[in-house]
Design an enzyme around this catalytic site. Structure first.
Site, short mmCIF file in Angstrom:
data_model
loop_
_atom_site.label_atom_id
_atom_site.label_comp_id
_atom_site.label_asym_id
_atom_site.label_seq_id
_atom_site.Cartn_x
_atom_site.Cartn_y
_atom_site.Cartn_z
CG ASP A 145 -1.82 1.00 1.30
OD1 ASP A 145 -1.79 2.00 0.43
OD2 ASP A 145 -2.42 1.35 2.56
CE LYS A 161 -3.73 4.61 1.12
NZ LYS A 161 -2.99 4.11 2.21
CB VAL A 162 2.26 4.55 -6.58
CG1 VAL A 162 3.23 5.22 -7.63
CG2 VAL A 162 2.62 3.21 -5.93
CG ASP A 170 5.82 11.28 -8.13
OD1 ASP A 170 5.91 12.31 -8.94
OD2 ASP A 170 6.61 11.48 -6.97
O1 O7E Z 1 -8.23 1.27 10.45
P1 O7E Z 1 -7.54 0.08 10.46
O2 O7E Z 1 -6.74 0.03 11.29
O3 O7E Z 1 -8.54 -1.12 10.16
O4 O7E Z 1 -6.41 0.05 8.99
C1 O7E Z 1 -7.24 0.34 7.91
C2 O7E Z 1 -6.04 0.34 7.02
O5 O7E Z 1 -6.47 0.74 5.31
C3 O7E Z 1 -4.79 1.20 7.13
O6 O7E Z 1 -3.57 0.60 6.52
C4 O7E Z 1 -5.09 2.51 6.09
O7 O7E Z 1 -3.74 3.01 5.78
C5 O7E Z 1 -5.66 1.86 5.29
N1 O7E Z 1 -6.58 2.62 4.10
C6 O7E Z 1 -7.75 3.15 4.75
O8 O7E Z 1 -7.99 3.07 6.03
N2 O7E Z 1 -8.52 3.96 4.00
C7 O7E Z 1 -8.45 4.11 2.80
O9 O7E Z 1 -9.20 4.97 1.99
C8 O7E Z 1 -7.58 3.38 2.05
C9 O7E Z 1 -6.55 2.64 2.73
C10 O7E Z 1 -5.78 1.69 2.11
O10 O7E Z 1 -5.31 0.80 2.49
O11 O7E Z 1 -5.26 2.39 1.08
C11 O7E Z 1 -5.11 1.44 -0.18
C12 O7E Z 1 -5.92 0.17 0.15
#
Ligand code: O7E
Length: 215
Positions: free
Chosen positions: A62, A64-65, A67
Site C-alpha cells: 500500500d 498509494k503511488v 507521482d
Molecule cells: O483502520 P484500520 O486500522 O483497520 O486500517 C485500515 C488500513 O487501510 C490502514 O492501513 C489504512 O492506511 C488503509 N486505508 C484506509 O484506512 N482507508 C483508505 O481509504 C485506504 C486505505 C488503504 O489501504 O489504501 C489502499 C488500500
C-alpha cells in the site's frame, strides 16, 4: 486474487519483530497482508521478502503511488522486484500516471489496485467529488482491482456499480473506522482490517471473532 476468508490484514506495526509475531498467530485465518509506509519505513523494503519467505502470504504493498508517470514506474518496479504481489496506486493523479503503474504490474506479472475514494472523513473534501470518474477511468483502462471505502456503503455500492461485478474490490475502514464487515462484503470482495486485529490483546481471537461475523 483469491483471498482466504475475504480478509486482508493491514499490518501497520512499526517493527519486523512485531509483524512476525502477529502473522505467526494468524496463519490459520489469513493468507494476504497489506503493508504500507509504517512498516516499510521502519524496516526497509526487504521486509516484503522476509514476510513472504516466512509465511508464504500474498503481500499487497500500500504505497498509494501518486507521482508523475516516470517516477511511478520506478516506484512500482522497485516494489515488485522486492517481491510484492500487488501494489496500490492513487487514481487522482490521472491516467498517464496510473498507466505507468499498470504497465509495471504487467511487466512483472503482478497486480495493480486502483484507489478510488478513501475511507476517512477528509476524503469527502476533495476525493469523493472525483471518485466516480476515477473508477470509470479504471474501467476504461481495463483495470480489474479497486479500493473503495467500507465507511460509506452508499459510495462503495456506487463504485461497485461503475466497475461492474467482475471487478475485484478490497475495502478498508472496517472496525476502528466504523465500517461493518458483513455489510461491506455485500459490495466488496475482501475487507482490509488493521488495528482491531493487531492492537487487540489477542489478535488470533479478534481475527477468529471477526470471521465468525462474516458467516
Ligand atoms: O483502520 P484500520 O486500522 O483497520 O486500517 C485500515 C488500513 O487501510 C490502514 O492501513 C489504512 O492506511 C488503509 N486505508 C484506509 O484506512 N482507508 C483508505 O481509504 C485506504 C486505505 C488503504 O489501504 O489504501 C489502499 C488500500
Amino acid at each position: 486474487m483469491e483471498i482466504k476468508n475475504n480478509l486482508i490484514l493491514a499490518l501497520d506495526v512499526l517493527s519486523g519483530k512485531k509483524a512476525i509475531e502477529i502473522c505467526n498467530q494468524l496463519t490459520e485465518y489469513i493468507d494476504t497482508i497489506k503493508i504500507g509506509y509504517p512498516l516499510t519505513l521502519a524496516e526497509g523494503i526487504s521486509i516484503i521478502g522476509i514476510l513472504k519467505e516466512k509465511f508464504d502470504f500474498k503481500v499487497i504493498c500500500d504505497y498509494k503511488v501518486a507521482d508523475i508517470d516516470a517516477t511511478n514506474s520506478k516506484i512500482c518496479n522497485q516494489t515488485f522486484k522486492a517481491g510484492a504481489d500487488a501494489i496500490i496506486c492513487h487514481g487522482f493523479v490521472g491516467s498517464d500516471s496510473v498507466q505507468a503503474c499498470f504497465n509495471s504490474a504487467k511487466k512483472y506479472d503482478k497486480e495493480l489496485f486502483l484507489l478510488t475514494e478513501m475511507s476517512h472523513p477528509g476524503a469527502k473534501e476533495f476525493l469523493q467529488k472525483n471518485a466516480d470518474a476515477i473508477a470509470q477511468m479504471g474501467v476504461d483502462m481495463n483495470i480489474k482491482n479497486y479500493v473503495a471505502p467500507a465507511t460509506r456503503l452508499d459510495r462503495l455500492r456506487e463504485i461497485r456499480n461503475i466497475v461492474g461485478n467482475d471487478a475485484y474490490i478490497i475495502s478498508p475502514g472496517v472496525g476502528k473506522q466504523g465500517g461493518d464487515a458483513k455489510k461491506t462484503l455485500k459490495y466488496a470482495n475482501a475487507i482490509i482490517v488493521g488495528r482491531s486485529i493487531y492492537e487487540s490483546d489477542n489478535p488470533k481471537i479478534a481475527c477468529e471473532n471477526l470471521i465468525k461475523t462474516l458467516k
